[in-house]
Design a protein around this motif. Sequence first.
Motif, PDB file in Angstrom:
ATOM      1  N   ALA A   1     -33.068   9.002  37.174  1.00  0.00           N
ATOM      2  CA  ALA A   1     -32.954   8.276  38.284  1.00  0.00           C
ATOM      3  C   ALA A   1     -31.697   7.634  38.500  1.00  0.00           C
ATOM      4  CB  ALA A   1     -34.102   7.290  38.217  1.00  0.00           C
TER       5      ALA A   1
ATOM      6  N   ALA B   1     -37.563  10.427  35.665  1.00  0.00           N
ATOM      7  CA  ALA B   1     -37.403   9.135  35.243  1.00  0.00           C
ATOM      8  C   ALA B   1     -35.865   8.873  34.672  1.00  0.00           C
ATOM      9  CB  ALA B   1     -38.507   8.674  34.606  1.00  0.00           C
TER      10      ALA B   1
ATOM     11  N   GLU C   1     -41.367  15.360  35.221  1.00  0.00           N
ATOM     12  CA  GLU C   1     -41.436  13.860  35.378  1.00  0.00           C
ATOM     13  C   GLU C   1     -40.857  12.849  34.548  1.00  0.00           C
ATOM     14  OE1 GLU C   1     -45.670  13.192  35.688  1.00  0.00           O
ATOM     15  OE2 GLU C   1     -46.163  14.582  37.395  1.00  0.00           O
TER      16      GLU C   1
END
Length: 222
Positions: free
Chosen positions: A131, A128, A124
Amino acid sequence: MRDALVAAAFQLFLERGYEQTTVDDIVALAGVGRRSFFRYFPSKEDVVFPDHERCLADMTAFLAASAEDDEPVRRVCDAARLVLRMYAENPAFSVQRYRLTKKVPGLRAYELSVVWRYERALAEYLRARFAGRRDGILQADVIAAAVVAAHNNALRSWLRSDGRDDSEAAVDHALGYVQSAFGTPSAPRASTGPEDVVVVVARRDAPLWRVVQEIESELGRN
């Protein structure tokens, strides 16, 4: 109270076996009631892994505190080292748990679910950071899996040594492979003297790990 319950549980697991030990047996040896046990541990499996929730919270907080200029792969490697430190805090207990988990399939399945949660936390964070990249999600998931695999390989090796080997050196060596394959190299430092230069010729489509392998090979010859 929490430590007393863990100590009582492992004493009984070693004497009677995991399957033959009940929660009632554990609380009786610890001298507390069932409600006290379940205040700290949702199940008997949880008493075998008493520190993972804290460690997962520490890892999540460590990743959340990252700066924008932190190199992402190095950051997740450092996050994985928090798990190693948790194991290394009490080598005797960690070795006992390793031996017990190998014998009880249910505990092995529980452990795998915990490992998956660590991997998701790393992924996770990387998702991020990546991205907007092409294949950013794919890269994040692959790197997170590689970090966990490298860490666990070194951790199991240390546990098989009964905690006698150098755990930090083993994990640093294993995570070094991940950093070499996926990380961004640090900017070179200014030099004040002559340097050796290594030139490696590689195909344009050669994978990064192959290029790194060739460089390491050349350095080894010098």
